[in-house]
Motif scaffolding. Structure first.
Motif, PDB file in Angstrom:
ATOM      1  N   PRO A 282     -37.759 -44.687 -52.035  1.00  0.00           N
ATOM      2  CA  PRO A 282     -37.199 -45.584 -51.369  1.00  0.00           C
ATOM      3  C   PRO A 282     -38.576 -46.761 -51.482  1.00  0.00           C
ATOM      4  N   ILE A 288     -35.580 -43.313 -46.794  1.00  0.00           N
ATOM      5  CA  ILE A 288     -36.246 -41.824 -47.657  1.00  0.00           C
ATOM      6  C   ILE A 288     -35.103 -40.927 -47.292  1.00  0.00           C
ATOM      7  N   THR A 291     -30.533 -41.749 -48.112  1.00  0.00           N
ATOM      8  CA  THR A 291     -30.148 -42.265 -49.077  1.00  0.00           C
ATOM      9  C   THR A 291     -30.250 -41.125 -50.346  1.00  0.00           C
ATOM     10  N   ASP A 293     -29.680 -39.932 -54.505  1.00  0.00           N
ATOM     11  CA  ASP A 293     -29.765 -40.452 -55.350  1.00  0.00           C
ATOM     12  C   ASP A 293     -28.368 -40.552 -55.827  1.00  0.00           C
ATOM     13  N   ASN A 300     -33.304 -42.734 -55.157  1.00  0.00           N
ATOM     14  CA  ASN A 300     -34.055 -41.925 -54.298  1.00  0.00           C
ATOM     15  C   ASN A 300     -34.621 -41.310 -55.433  1.00  0.00           C
TER      16      ASN A 300
END
Length: 575
Positions: A282, A288, A291, A293, A300
């Motif tokens: 991000p 980061i 988050t 993915d 991410n």
């Protein structure tokens, strides 16, 4: 860690399939090899569960040394706890081979994980696993490669702590075997780990390969390349490459300097960069770390490999500022003034540089945005208030058993609770590899090999751009043009410090650079902030701790028990 492994285990999912045995209540590791690696189990249910257990041997992060961050044993932070806690022993050298702090005494746990990986590697071919990752890509091959990756990672965890360690290959020891193994040389260990990465990388999934619903996110080729990059970076660094703490000792490093080792490290990082699978996303630095993915529809692409800790509020509760509703947080980690001062201004200039705009009476304004996303300071918004870390303030009353020693608290890894009244669950996966580190690995190795060329500048400007540093008229994001190798070296080292703060890099970086004796043996400071009756704040440096570091501490002592029971085990110098 791997997104859905722990969720499957914690949730107790029951897998029902006609060609697999029912999962028993007995822990899988207590069952026989024939049960786990079943020649009639075409779905490989039990073997997959065993592989998930191997993933759980991947190193943990966050507050794992006692209840402290490993970074609290560096010049970046101190523990807010009083007394002789484990991390304090690490910071002051208060340990021996027989009394090593448990949170960092990883010898036995790493070898247990290596043994578990070897069992899987030796037996997975028995299972008639028919699944494919995609057409022509058997899961069985990917699974074996994943186990080999974890094994290689565990060997590196040992290598960076102890130097050369015994390599056991694929052997699984049994009662009666001769386990009086000598240590392999540092070079042999590096070559083995790098060789493993080269052998398995094409058997691992790529980031682009999709997973079935409910399937865990496994090791990718990117993770394998990231590990190789880090191993070669460490191997090329001064501690091991020309700065061996015991000249001629092949266990503690190379016995010569070879500048080409920096090129190998740069090329390894560049191989991953050139794949273009990962990016600095991000865009918001603080996102980061919370988050995941694919979760909740978010992306991410910076994360390469994590140890999953799942959702919760543990990081906030352990490390957040004290002084809010009872039980909200314990303020375990106190960042140092030295770390705060390492963050530049928003224009990218060092705070001590002429024309930087730094104001000693207003020290946190117009700073690198990563400062406020990594560290709580006086006036920082949190839980719908402004933080008070001045003497006698709400979060620094001076009456608690545990509160900040520096006027700072750690902010990194926490959810966006500046404008809420309470914490809520957020993801707290511990990141072992992310793309920004790979860029920094490349920049450092390339600079050491050939100097600060355009590629080195590009790597740093990409990181600074995402951080929120102003581009400036020259689009250099505060970087001076025409730097020498030595000037760029200091910039890269500082960029690693602030970008990767609290991610367990600083502890190892100051060792591999062989600067710990200079960096550590000096007082660490906090900021004593006095608020007058008129509301005026004055800032005064205050000394909080003087760590201790000697040459022998560059490598850990081999555990006393291992030396006593193995006549071929050679102890590290000074221990």
């Amino acid at each position: 860690m791997i997104r859905n492994i722990s969720r499957i285990l914690i949730g107790g999912m029951v897998i029902l399939c006609s060609c697999a045995k029912n999962i028993e209540k007995i822990p899988l590791e207590l069952n026989t090899i024939d049960y786990i690696f079943d020649k009639d189990d075409s779905l490989g249910v039990n073997a997959e569960r065993y592989l998930s257990g191997i993933y759980f041997t991947v190193p943990r992060g966050f507050n794992r040394v006692g209840t402290d961050l490993l970074d609290a044993a560096t010049d970046d932070a101190v523990s807010s706890e009083t007394g002789s806690v484990d991390v304090y022993k690490l910071a002051t050298g208060g340990y021996t081979a027989a009394t090593f702090p448990s949170g960092e005494n990883v010898w036995a746990t790493c070898y247990a994980g290596i043994r578990k990986a070897n069992i899987f590697i030796n037996n997975i071919d028995i299972v008639p696993l028919k699944k494919m990752v995609e057409p022509g890509f058997p899961k069985k091959h990917a699974y074996k490669a994943e186990a080999r990756f974890v094994r290689a990672l565990l060997y590196f965890e040992l290598l960076k702590r102890y130097g050369g360690i015994p390599l056991v290959g694929d052997k699984v020891g049994t009662l009666g075997d001769d386990m009086q193994l000598p240590r392999n040389t540092f070079k042999e260990c590096v070559d083995y780990i790098v060789g493993e990465c080269d052998h398995i990388k094409d058997s691992l999934r790529t980031m682009a390969q999709t997973r079935a619903v409910g399937e865990y996110q496994s090791v990718t080729k990117g993770a394998c390349l990231a590990l190789k990059s880090r191993v070669l970076l460490y191997a090329a660094s001064p501690l091991f490459n020309g700065g061996n703490i015991e000249s001629g000792n092949e266990l503690t490093g190379y016995t010569n300097f070879d500048g080409n080792r920096w090129k190998l490290a740069a090329d390894a990082a560049k191989e991953l960069i050139d794949r273009k699978e990962y990016d600095l996303v991000p865009e918001l630095f603080s996102d980061i770390f919370i988050t995941v993915d694919g979760a909740e529809g978010k992306t991410n692409r910076e994360i390469i490999f994590v140890r999953e800790d799942g959702k919760g509020t543990g990081i906030e509760v352990i490390n957040g500022p004290v002084g809010y509703s009872p039980g909200t947080a314990n303020g375990r980690t106190s960042p140092t003034q030295e770390l705060v001062d390492a963050f530049p201004m928003k224009n990218g200039m060092d705070i001590n540089a002429e024309g930087s705009g730094y104001d000693v009476s207003d020290p946190y304004t117009n700073r690198d945005p990563r400062l406020g996303m990594s560290i709580f300071y006086n006036g920082h918004p949190w839980l719908n208030t402004s933080l008070e870390t001045f003497e006698g303030g709400r979060s620094h009353p001076g009456t608690l058993n545990m509160e900040t020693k520096t006027s700072y608290y750690m902010r990194k890894f926490m959810g966006a609770f500046e404008a809420t009244n309470t914490f809520s669950d957020v993801y707290h996966d511990f990141i072992l590899f992310r793309y920004a580190e790979v860029l920094l690995n490349f920049a450092e190795a390339q600079n050491e090999f050939s100097g600060p060329d355009a590629d080195v500048y590009a790597a740093l400007t990409a990181i600074r751009k995402r951080a929120g540093i102003d581009a400036g008229a020259d689009n250099r994001y505060g970087l001076k043009t025409g730097m020498t190798k030595e000037e760029m070296r200091q910039v890269i080292r500082n960029e690693r410090r602030i970008e990767l703060a609290f991610e367990e890099h600083r502890f190892w970086d100051i060792r591999r650079w062989k600067v710990a004796e200079t960096v550590v043996n000096k007082p660490l400071h906090g900021m004593s902030i006095i608020k007058s009756s008129s509301g005026r704040l004055t800032y005064t440096l205050s000394e909080v701790l003087t760590p201790v570091f000697s040459t022998r501490q560059y490598l850990y002592p081999i555990p006393y028990d291992e030396v006593v029971k193995n006549s071929n085990m050679r102890q590290n110098p000074g221990w």
